[in-house]
Design a protein around this motif. Structure first.
Motif, PDB file in Angstrom:
ATOM      1  N   GLN A 102      -7.495  -3.108   4.775  1.00 43.45           N
ATOM      2  CA  GLN A 102      -6.550  -2.628   3.758  1.00 43.45           C
ATOM      3  C   GLN A 102      -7.070  -1.349   3.103  1.00 43.45           C
ATOM      4  OE1 GLN A 102      -6.100  -6.497   1.578  1.00 43.45           O
ATOM      5  NE2 GLN A 102      -3.937  -6.270   2.133  1.00 43.45           N
ATOM      6  N   SER A 103      -7.589  -0.475   3.953  1.00 44.08           N
ATOM      7  CA  SER A 103      -8.158   0.799   3.508  1.00 44.08           C
ATOM      8  C   SER A 103      -7.614   1.908   4.397  1.00 44.08           C
ATOM      9  CB  SER A 103      -9.689   0.765   3.573  1.00 44.08           C
ATOM     10  OG  SER A 103     -10.211  -0.289   2.792  1.00 44.08           O
ATOM     11  N   LEU A 158     -14.034  -2.355   6.152  1.00 44.45           N
ATOM     12  CA  LEU A 158     -13.175  -2.474   4.975  1.00 44.45           C
ATOM     13  C   LEU A 158     -11.722  -2.457   5.433  1.00 44.45           C
ATOM     14  CD1 LEU A 158     -14.873  -0.069   2.378  1.00 44.45           C
ATOM     15  CD2 LEU A 158     -15.214  -2.532   2.690  1.00 44.45           C
ATOM     16  N   LEU A 161     -13.198   1.868   8.376  1.00 49.06           N
ATOM     17  CA  LEU A 161     -12.060   1.763   7.469  1.00 49.06           C
ATOM     18  C   LEU A 161     -10.808   1.440   8.282  1.00 49.06           C
ATOM     19  CD1 LEU A 161     -12.847   4.841   5.197  1.00 49.06           C
ATOM     20  CD2 LEU A 161     -13.257   2.425   4.694  1.00 49.06           C
ATOM     21  N   ARG A 177      -6.271   1.919  -1.308  1.00 47.99           N
ATOM     22  CA  ARG A 177      -6.441   0.467  -1.375  1.00 47.99           C
ATOM     23  C   ARG A 177      -5.092  -0.193  -1.707  1.00 47.99           C
ATOM     24  NH1 ARG A 177     -10.296  -1.826   0.946  1.00 47.99           N
ATOM     25  NH2 ARG A 177     -11.175  -3.102  -0.712  1.00 47.99           N
ATOM     26  N   ARG A 233      -6.705   0.206   8.157  1.00 51.12           N
ATOM     27  CA  ARG A 233      -5.536   0.200   7.280  1.00 51.12           C
ATOM     28  C   ARG A 233      -4.903  -1.180   7.125  1.00 51.12           C
ATOM     29  NH1 ARG A 233      -1.042   3.968   9.304  1.00 51.12           N
ATOM     30  NH2 ARG A 233       0.298   2.589   8.088  1.00 51.12           N
ATOM     31  N   MET A 239       0.857  -1.192   0.000  1.00 45.47           N
ATOM     32  CA  MET A 239       0.000   0.000   0.000  1.00 45.47           C
ATOM     33  C   MET A 239       0.888   1.236   0.000  1.00 45.47           C
ATOM     34  SD  MET A 239      -3.070   0.917   2.667  1.00 45.47           S
ATOM     35  CE  MET A 239      -3.834  -0.663   2.371  1.00 45.47           C
ATOM     36  N   GLU A 292      -9.907   5.539  -3.142  1.00 46.81           N
ATOM     37  CA  GLU A 292     -11.360   5.539  -3.237  1.00 46.81           C
ATOM     38  C   GLU A 292     -11.916   6.585  -2.283  1.00 46.81           C
ATOM     39  OE1 GLU A 292     -13.114   1.683  -2.818  1.00 46.81           O
ATOM     40  OE2 GLU A 292     -11.562   0.689  -4.004  1.00 46.81           O
TER      41      GLU A 292
END
Length: 467
Positions: free
Chosen positions: A169-170, A167, A48, A190, A50, A1, A196
């Motif tokens: 890996q955000s 979510l 969200l 992402r 990470r 990422m 996004e």
């Protein structure tokens, strides 16, 4: 990422089709507690995270949560009160903890734990075989695993059952704000590097502090600049970076949780319960150097001040058997952290100190008050001895965005930003302004109570906006 700096962007330029009512940044105990509370209120939210799975600082902790007046306390016949807990918090912080947060967290942590048990099946139990420093009542709650990883696993399972959208890996890198600092959406990176964006009505920052941001630690916590960082690398100071761009006020930036019992070279946390029940810390000269019962956070500074920045946790068979009730300790023992000495001579050889110095130290451990450090001992330590080499470590910061009792982020003039909330390590805590203000469990207290409160505030913001 790909790594991107947290930034605030002009809302007028936001392009995003998807929308949710509340965005929560971070899926640790704080974020998931808030998401579950919003679920119970019928509010849509997206969490969200990470990392590839929800863990955060909570999974690295002992997972013990202090709370008064819970059903678990009542079940075990423990009498406590909000007032007593608040007084304990403030006493540890030498009266420097934010009064409005002390009161809010002391009042709301019990209902928060009870709601997690009643609605989501988290089975709390109170540790009643020892007392952590600064607490006057048995109020440390844990799930049966007695680990932070166990607590996170149960929170994640509850979120899955509830259908909470998490979510992974955000990594959130953008807040989109208008001229009044109202947040209209967020942007997140992402795994493929694409950004996004998601519109929302409110944002809650549950992304912890700045312990993993070396430059911020050097700036704000110089005494820990060279210390081992044992916290989560994702604690990158994003909340502070956004806050500075939005004109938010910061508070208690000198406060943090250290720990004086980080095993070397295993890199494992050794429960401070060992010290509270009679264990001692001995330096390379064979001497004790502080009252170990004052607290594990300030002990980090004490240990780092010793030769080589290390010390040895020393205990006996009785305490070894006691410690083996903690899964984290057993894991550290299996990794080779615990070394053994048949007598004082063998212990001196292990530590590398003179036998005379060590023997004098051990002889002074008697059922009385030690005049040098002020510690009261209940009994002496009996050979054979056991020892663990430790250093002081930084775990997580306790300062951050200034918030009111409703978890609303405040501007520099003290007025709240329209729809930005913060809790847990992203916000100021209740540990005052220095390392010694940290009462055992303050991190998870502010995470879970703060998440619970922030969810209530988010719901009210949505109601007000609909009028």
């Amino acid at each position: 990422m790909s790594a991107q700096l947290p930034k605030v962007c002009p809302a007028a330029e936001l392009q995003a089709e998807e929308k949710t009512q509340v965005v929560i940044v971070g899926a640790g105990a704080c974020g998931l507690t808030a998401a579950l509370a919003l679920y119970r209120q019928g509010v849509d939210c997206v969490v969200l995270e990470r990392d590839a799975f929800a863990a955060g600082s909570t999974a690295l902790s002992s997972g013990f949560v202090p709370a008064p007046c819970t059903q678990a306390q009542k079940n075990q016949g423990i009498t406590d009160s909000v007032e007593t807990f608040a007084a304990d918090i403030q006493a540890k912080a030498h009266g420097q903890a934010a009064p409005h947060l002390v009161q809010a967290y002391a009042q709301q942590i019990g209902p928060a734990l009870d709601a997690l048990e009643q609605h989501h099946g988290l089975p709390w139990q109170v540790l009643d075989n020892f007392m952590y420093p600064g607490h006057s009542v048995h109020r440390m709650h844990t799930v049966p695993e007695k680990t932070g990883a166990g607590l996170m696993s149960r929170l994640q399972a509850a979120a899955d059952v509830a259908g909470v959208v998490v979510l992974t890996q955000s990594q959130v890198t953008e807040l989109w704000a208008d001229g009044q600092q109202r947040i209209h959406g967020v942007g997140f990176v992402r795994p493929d590097g694409q950004v996004e964006r998601l519109r929302c009505d409110a944002v809650m920052l549950a992304c912890n502090g700045f312990g993993g941001a070396k430059a911020m630690v050097n700036e704000l916590l110089p005494e820990m600049a060279q210390a081992t960082y044992a916290g989560h690398v994702g604690n990158d100071g994003s909340a502070i970076a956004w806050g500075r761009q939005l004109g938010a006020r910061l508070a208690d930036l000198g406060a943090y949780q250290g720990h004086g019992s980080w095993a070397l070279p295993q890199g494992a946390l050794i429960s401070w319960a060992l010290m509270m029940e009679g264990g001692v810390q001995i330096n390379a000269h064979g001497e004790r150097f502080h009252d170990e019962t004052q607290g594990y956070s300030e002990a980090a500074v004490q240990v780092l001040g010793q030769p080589g920045g290390v010390a040895w946790n020393v205990f006996d068979d009785t305490l070894l058997a006691f410690a083996q009730d903690f899964p984290d300790f057993v894991s550290a023992q299996n990794a080779g952290a615990v070394q053994h000495a048949a007598d004082a001579a063998a212990l001196a050889q292990l530590i590398g100190c003179s036998l005379d110095s060590l023997q004098a130290t051990m002889n002074a451990i008697q059922p009385a008050t030690d005049t040098a450090t002020g510690r009261h001992f209940k009994r002496e330590l009996q050979a054979p001895f056991h020892a663990i080499k430790v250093t002081g470590a930084l775990f997580h910061t306790q300062g951050g965005l200034d918030i009111d009792a409703q978890a609303r982020v405040l501007r520099s003039d003290g007025t709240p930003l329209p729809n930005l909330l913060a809790a847990g390590g992203a916000a100021r805590g209740v540990s005052g302004q220095a390392v010694w203000g940290y009462l055992s469990g303050n991190g998870l207290l502010s995470a879970i109570a703060g998440g619970h409160i922030a969810a209530q505030t988010a719901q009210q913001l949505l109601k007000d906006a609909a009028l």
